[in-house]
Enzyme design. Sequence first.
Site, PDB file in Angstrom:
ATOM      1  N   HIS A  89      -1.087  -1.206  -4.291  1.00 48.34           N
ATOM      2  CA  HIS A  89      -2.372  -0.833  -3.684  1.00 48.34           C
ATOM      3  C   HIS A  89      -2.395   0.672  -3.432  1.00 48.34           C
ATOM      4  CE1 HIS A  89      -5.995  -1.906  -1.334  1.00 48.34           C
ATOM      5  NE2 HIS A  89      -5.611  -0.969  -0.464  1.00 48.34           N
ATOM      6  N   MET A 131     -12.214   4.616  -0.816  1.00 52.30           N
ATOM      7  CA  MET A 131     -12.919   4.832   0.454  1.00 52.30           C
ATOM      8  C   MET A 131     -13.603   6.191   0.364  1.00 52.30           C
ATOM      9  SD  MET A 131      -9.932   3.299   2.877  1.00 52.30           S
ATOM     10  CE  MET A 131      -8.735   3.363   1.559  1.00 52.30           C
ATOM     11  N   GLY A 191      -9.415   3.550   6.898  1.00 55.61           N
ATOM     12  CA  GLY A 191      -9.133   4.935   7.270  1.00 55.61           C
ATOM     13  C   GLY A 191      -7.682   5.246   7.567  1.00 55.61           C
ATOM     14  N   ASP A 206      -4.743   3.759  -1.837  1.00 56.16           N
ATOM     15  CA  ASP A 206      -5.874   4.054  -0.956  1.00 56.16           C
ATOM     16  C   ASP A 206      -6.371   5.477  -1.147  1.00 56.16           C
ATOM     17  OD1 ASP A 206      -6.132   1.633   0.733  1.00 56.16           O
ATOM     18  OD2 ASP A 206      -4.055   2.090   1.238  1.00 56.16           O
ATOM     19  N   GLY A 237       0.958  -2.258   4.045  1.00 52.85           N
ATOM     20  CA  GLY A 237       1.489  -0.898   3.967  1.00 52.85           C
ATOM     21  C   GLY A 237       2.691  -0.735   4.857  1.00 52.85           C
ATOM     22  N   MET A 287      -9.016   8.177   0.051  1.00 55.04           N
ATOM     23  CA  MET A 287      -9.909   8.473   1.193  1.00 55.04           C
ATOM     24  C   MET A 287     -10.457   9.885   1.066  1.00 55.04           C
ATOM     25  SD  MET A 287      -7.544   7.051   4.249  1.00 55.04           S
ATOM     26  CE  MET A 287      -6.734   5.455   4.164  1.00 55.04           C
ATOM     27  N   SER A 304       0.828  -1.209   0.000  1.00 59.36           N
ATOM     28  CA  SER A 304       0.000   0.000   0.000  1.00 59.36           C
ATOM     29  C   SER A 304       0.859   1.254   0.000  1.00 59.36           C
ATOM     30  CB  SER A 304      -0.916   0.020   1.226  1.00 59.36           C
ATOM     31  OG  SER A 304      -1.515   1.296   1.317  1.00 59.36           O
ATOM     32  N   MET A 326     -11.906  -6.068   4.643  1.00 56.38           N
ATOM     33  CA  MET A 326     -11.096  -5.196   5.497  1.00 56.38           C
ATOM     34  C   MET A 326     -10.822  -5.927   6.808  1.00 56.38           C
ATOM     35  SD  MET A 326     -10.372  -2.595   3.758  1.00 56.38           S
ATOM     36  CE  MET A 326      -9.493  -1.732   5.065  1.00 56.38           C
ATOM     37  N   HIS A 354      -8.196   1.255  -4.118  1.00 57.70           N
ATOM     38  CA  HIS A 354      -9.191   1.015  -3.069  1.00 57.70           C
ATOM     39  C   HIS A 354      -9.877   2.337  -2.762  1.00 57.70           C
ATOM     40  CE1 HIS A 354      -9.700  -0.122   1.516  1.00 57.70           C
ATOM     41  NE2 HIS A 354     -10.860   0.040   0.907  1.00 57.70           N
ATOM     42  N   ASP A 399      -6.901  -6.539   3.831  1.00 54.66           N
ATOM     43  CA  ASP A 399      -6.250  -5.226   3.928  1.00 54.66           C
ATOM     44  C   ASP A 399      -6.344  -4.712   5.360  1.00 54.66           C
ATOM     45  OD1 ASP A 399      -5.317  -2.662   3.495  1.00 54.66           O
ATOM     46  OD2 ASP A 399      -6.983  -2.036   2.209  1.00 54.66           O
TER      47      ASP A 399
HETATM   48  C1  DX5 Z   1      -6.575   1.342   5.479  1.00 50.06           C
HETATM   49  C2  DX5 Z   1      -6.067   1.097   4.092  1.00 50.06           C
HETATM   50  C3  DX5 Z   1      -4.935   0.159   4.013  1.00 50.06           C
HETATM   51  C4  DX5 Z   1      -3.679   0.586   4.714  1.00 50.06           C
HETATM   52  C5  DX5 Z   1      -3.051  -0.641   5.270  1.00 50.06           C
HETATM   53  O1  DX5 Z   1      -7.764   2.028   5.415  1.00 50.06           O
HETATM   54  O2  DX5 Z   1      -7.102   0.562   3.280  1.00 50.06           O
HETATM   55  O3  DX5 Z   1      -4.640  -0.209   2.665  1.00 50.06           O
HETATM   56  O4  DX5 Z   1      -2.760   1.255   3.894  1.00 50.06           O
HETATM   57  O5  DX5 Z   1      -2.009  -0.288   6.084  1.00 50.06           O
HETATM   58  P1  DX5 Z   1      -1.272  -1.335   7.024  1.00 50.06           P
HETATM   59  O6  DX5 Z   1      -0.777  -2.452   6.143  1.00 50.06           O
HETATM   60  O7  DX5 Z   1      -0.169  -0.524   7.621  1.00 50.06           O
HETATM   61  O8  DX5 Z   1      -2.261  -1.819   8.037  1.00 50.06           O
HETATM   62 ZN    ZN Z   2      -6.584  -0.246   1.286  1.00 51.79          ZN
END
Ligand code: DX5
Ligand code: ZN
Length: 216
Positions: free
Chosen positions: A33, A68, A142, A35, A197, A37, A8, A137, A66, A175
């Site tokens: 990946h 959000m 977030g 993200d 991530g 948001m 990520s 998830m 992804h 994720d």
């Molecule tokens: C959270 C994201 C994830 C995030 C994961 O809302 O969707 O993709 O980057 O991060 P880690 O792997 O650090 O939990």
């Molecule tokens: Zn994600």
Amino acid sequence: MTRIISPSLLSADFGNLHAACQMINASEAEWLHIDVMDGVFVPNISFGFPIIEAAKKHCTKPLDVHLMIIHPEKYITRFREAGADILTFHYETVENPLEVIDLIKSEGVRVGITINPNMPVSVLEPYVDKVDLVLLMTVYAGYGGQTFIEESYNRIAELKEMIKFRNAHCVIEVDGGVGLQNASKLFDCGVNVLVAGSAVFNTTNPIRTIHDLLKS
Ligand code: DX5
Ligand code: ZN
């Protein structure tokens, strides 16, 4: 069985996105990946089209985006134009998931559907045979760096059963809170794609970590 690592970008150094992309290109990560948001569906704002465009320019791997965000259906074409290869939307954010699935498919982009940990897995039943990917998830969407929710293993098992029952062919992605401590267990449970991530970008040798996650 398909096994994919999708690091990520959220945990990368945004001051050096080019280096992050080069690391991904040189690694065994199959996807990147991304993200997105909006500060409405989730209590955080990350980034949008310009970062996806930059990643597309430098990254040779498919972009696993992804979303959000509320009203994802309004922006599908723009995400495709920015370079998304896979678009995953949250079930919670749309009124008619089937319409959004068709819209994403009509753009020639692979489609995924996802739910937060408080949403019953059963809501996904009508869609598993219509999508390329189901993302479960394993933290609340977030933020990066949260702790994996252990109850997720039961949810993965339930999803696997459902996919089998419906004779569907989608892959299972998880994720949140994924790292070397749980990667092998997740693959053993039938997960196909691990998003990671902080476990990748907060290590001294991310290429090695991606390898170790894959071979877990
Ligand atoms: C959270 C994201 C994830 C995030 C994961 O809302 O969707 O993709 O980057 O991060 P880690 O792997 O650090 O939990
Ligand atoms: Zn994600």
